[in-house]
Design a protein around this motif. Structure first.
Motif, PDB file in Angstrom:
ATOM      1  N   SER A  56      -7.837   9.588  -7.391  1.00 54.83           N
ATOM      2  CA  SER A  56      -6.434   9.957  -8.595  1.00 54.83           C
ATOM      3  C   SER A  56      -5.370  10.401  -7.635  1.00 54.83           C
ATOM      4  N   CYS A  57      -4.215  10.509  -7.240  1.00 53.21           N
ATOM      5  CA  CYS A  57      -3.250  11.631  -6.488  1.00 53.21           C
ATOM      6  C   CYS A  57      -3.424  12.259  -6.171  1.00 53.21           C
ATOM      7  N   GLN A  58      -4.489  12.961  -7.596  1.00 53.32           N
ATOM      8  CA  GLN A  58      -3.949  14.777  -8.067  1.00 53.32           C
ATOM      9  C   GLN A  58      -5.360  14.697  -6.592  1.00 53.32           C
ATOM     10  N   LYS A  59      -6.240  14.206  -6.986  1.00 54.85           N
ATOM     11  CA  LYS A  59      -7.343  14.411  -5.824  1.00 54.85           C
ATOM     12  C   LYS A  59      -7.637  14.268  -4.815  1.00 54.85           C
ATOM     13  N   ILE A  60      -5.940  13.057  -4.286  1.00 48.61           N
ATOM     14  CA  ILE A  60      -5.987  12.737  -3.022  1.00 48.61           C
ATOM     15  C   ILE A  60      -5.443  14.410  -2.390  1.00 48.61           C
ATOM     16  N   ILE A  61      -4.475  14.436  -3.389  1.00 55.49           N
ATOM     17  CA  ILE A  61      -3.299  15.526  -2.198  1.00 55.49           C
ATOM     18  C   ILE A  61      -4.011  17.480  -2.740  1.00 55.49           C
ATOM     19  N   SER A  62      -5.341  17.720  -3.698  1.00 56.49           N
ATOM     20  CA  SER A  62      -6.021  18.793  -3.715  1.00 56.49           C
ATOM     21  C   SER A  62      -7.035  18.845  -2.258  1.00 56.49           C
ATOM     22  N   HIS A  88      -1.027   7.195  -8.865  1.00 56.45           N
ATOM     23  CA  HIS A  88      -2.183   6.514  -8.556  1.00 56.45           C
ATOM     24  C   HIS A  88      -1.914   5.904  -7.617  1.00 56.45           C
ATOM     25  N   PRO A  89      -3.029   5.628  -6.514  1.00 57.17           N
ATOM     26  CA  PRO A  89      -2.823   4.762  -5.213  1.00 57.17           C
ATOM     27  C   PRO A  89      -2.951   3.848  -5.910  1.00 57.17           C
ATOM     28  N   ASN A  90      -3.186   3.008  -6.454  1.00 59.98           N
ATOM     29  CA  ASN A  90      -3.821   2.118  -7.514  1.00 59.98           C
ATOM     30  C   ASN A  90      -2.468   1.573  -8.268  1.00 59.98           C
ATOM     31  N   PHE A 115       0.653  -1.601   0.119  1.00 63.75           N
ATOM     32  CA  PHE A 115      -0.214  -0.271   0.606  1.00 63.75           C
ATOM     33  C   PHE A 115       1.328   1.255  -0.188  1.00 63.75           C
ATOM     34  N   PRO A 116       0.252   2.130  -0.659  1.00 63.06           N
ATOM     35  CA  PRO A 116       0.615   3.724  -0.492  1.00 63.06           C
ATOM     36  C   PRO A 116       0.971   4.030   0.570  1.00 63.06           C
ATOM     37  N   MET A 117       1.497   4.744   0.858  1.00 64.67           N
ATOM     38  CA  MET A 117       1.564   5.641   2.586  1.00 64.67           C
ATOM     39  C   MET A 117       0.367   6.286   2.440  1.00 64.67           C
ATOM     40  N   CYS A 118      -0.295   6.569   2.179  1.00 64.24           N
ATOM     41  CA  CYS A 118      -2.166   7.250   2.360  1.00 64.24           C
ATOM     42  C   CYS A 118      -2.578   6.318   2.193  1.00 64.24           C
ATOM     43  N   GLY A 129      -6.364  12.284   2.296  1.00 65.79           N
ATOM     44  CA  GLY A 129      -5.358  12.896   2.757  1.00 65.79           C
ATOM     45  C   GLY A 129      -4.032  12.106   1.675  1.00 65.79           C
ATOM     46  N   CYS A 130      -3.161  12.890   1.348  1.00 64.51           N
ATOM     47  CA  CYS A 130      -1.565  12.416   0.707  1.00 64.51           C
ATOM     48  C   CYS A 130      -0.656  12.778   1.606  1.00 64.51           C
ATOM     49  N   PRO A 131      -0.080  11.638   2.732  1.00 63.85           N
ATOM     50  CA  PRO A 131       0.990  12.533   3.745  1.00 63.85           C
ATOM     51  C   PRO A 131       1.776  13.382   3.347  1.00 63.85           C
ATOM     52  N   TYR A 132       2.048  13.166   1.903  1.00 62.92           N
ATOM     53  CA  TYR A 132       3.425  14.284   1.272  1.00 62.92           C
ATOM     54  C   TYR A 132       2.912  15.565   1.709  1.00 62.92           C
ATOM     55  N   HIS A 166       6.757  18.314  -4.590  1.00 59.63           N
ATOM     56  CA  HIS A 166       6.582  17.279  -5.513  1.00 59.63           C
ATOM     57  C   HIS A 166       5.954  16.283  -5.188  1.00 59.63           C
ATOM     58  N   TYR A 167       4.776  15.917  -4.737  1.00 62.56           N
ATOM     59  CA  TYR A 167       4.880  15.270  -3.539  1.00 62.56           C
ATOM     60  C   TYR A 167       4.650  13.938  -4.033  1.00 62.56           C
ATOM     61  N   GLN A 168       4.407  13.554  -6.194  1.00 60.26           N
ATOM     62  CA  GLN A 168       4.643  12.053  -6.342  1.00 60.26           C
ATOM     63  C   GLN A 168       5.852  11.997  -6.036  1.00 60.26           C
ATOM     64  N   LEU A 169       6.651  13.525  -6.888  1.00 59.40           N
ATOM     65  CA  LEU A 169       8.464  12.416  -6.989  1.00 59.40           C
ATOM     66  C   LEU A 169       8.111  11.689  -5.326  1.00 59.40           C
ATOM     67  N   ALA A 170       8.051  12.913  -4.379  1.00 57.20           N
ATOM     68  CA  ALA A 170       8.308  12.450  -3.205  1.00 57.20           C
ATOM     69  C   ALA A 170       7.927  10.236  -2.849  1.00 57.20           C
ATOM     70  N   CYS A 171       6.848  10.126  -3.386  1.00 58.52           N
ATOM     71  CA  CYS A 171       5.917   9.002  -3.043  1.00 58.52           C
ATOM     72  C   CYS A 171       7.259   7.893  -4.246  1.00 58.52           C
ATOM     73  N   THR A 172       6.895   8.405  -5.611  1.00 62.59           N
ATOM     74  CA  THR A 172       8.344   8.077  -6.764  1.00 62.59           C
ATOM     75  C   THR A 172       8.995   7.671  -5.825  1.00 62.59           C
TER      76      THR A 172
HETATM   77 FE1  SF4 Z   1      -0.829   8.366  -1.861  1.00 63.12          FE
HETATM   78 FE2  SF4 Z   1      -0.467   9.635  -4.266  1.00 63.12          FE
HETATM   79 FE3  SF4 Z   1      -0.008  10.760  -2.033  1.00 63.12          FE
HETATM   80 FE4  SF4 Z   1       1.711   8.662  -2.905  1.00 63.12          FE
HETATM   81  S1  SF4 Z   1       1.190  10.528  -3.433  1.00 63.12           S
HETATM   82  S2  SF4 Z   1       1.089   8.983  -1.057  1.00 63.12           S
HETATM   83  S3  SF4 Z   1       0.136   6.963  -3.352  1.00 63.12           S
HETATM   84  S4  SF4 Z   1      -1.802   9.814  -2.657  1.00 63.12           S
END
Ligand code: SF4
Length: 187
Positions: free
Chosen positions: A99-105, A174-176, A18-21, A115-118, A151-157
């Motif tokens: 999607s990540c975009q939706k969660i981040i916003s 996307h978390p999935n 699972f991703p951190m979120c 939400g997105c922990p980053y 750059h939250y998605q890059l942090a997740c990457t």
């Molecule tokens: Fe979840 Fe996407 Fe944030 Fe990663 S970048 S923690 S998958 S919302």
């Protein structure tokens, strides 16, 4: 689409893939036996996306919520929205995972765990969460640099790459997708 995941394995799978979120929501649910609406939506649709069938989803949420509000109140107040997410109630829309975009916003309030922990954690909490995922201190530094530059998605990457010891050239959007890329490596 992935094969059904079984309830028996869900804790192991949460830890490994699972991703951190979603890990955060999953752990809070196990801890507090409750999640507010935003968290139920974000985690519930994600679990649907990873292949948790409706009956297993109902059993999963009921096992936790019963400990807090009782089985009767769960059936009355919470089971409807789970069936709804699976398109079995109301307009019968088959809702898709966020999607990540939706969660981040999104804008989690006090007591919310979605939400997105980053994006939404303090630096201190984020650093601690990264260590719990087994990210080494050098990689934590790299992740925090991305976070400071928003750059939250890059942090997740980078987290994905550190946890799996493997590159993720497409990046995480996307978390999935995080989950399915992880499962490919884990198998
Ligand atoms: Fe979840 Fe996407 Fe944030 Fe990663 S970048 S923690 S998958 S919302």
């Amino acid at each position: 689409e992935f094969a059904e995941i079984s309830l028996r394995d869900i804790d192991d799978i949460a830890k490994s893939s699972f991703p951190m979120c979603m890990r955060h929501l999953f752990e809070k649910l196990r801890e507090e036996h409750h999640l507010k609406h935003g968290g139920r939506m974000q985690l519930g649709l994600f679990l649907k996306g990873v292949g948790l069938k409706l009956d297993d989803a109902l059993a999963f949420w009921k096992a936790e919520f019963s400990r807090k509000v009782g089985a009767e109140r769960f059936d009355k107040e919470y089971s409807y929205s789970i069936r709804h997410n699976y398109g079995r109630e109301g307009k019968r829309t088959d809702y898709t995972p966020y999607s990540c975009q939706k969660i981040i916003s999104s804008t989690p309030g006090v007591g919310d765990h979605h939400g997105c922990p980053y994006r939404h954690f303090s630096e201190e909490n984020l650093t601690a969460a990264l260590s719990r995922m087994g990210v080494n201190s050098r990689a934590v530094g790299d992740v925090m640099n991305k976070v400071r530059n928003k750059h939250y998605q890059l942090a997740c990457t980078l987290t994905f790459e550190a946890v799996h010891g493997s590159s993720c050239d497409s990046g995480i959007n996307h978390p999935n997708q995080y989950f399915s890329d992880s499962q490919i490596i884990m198998k």
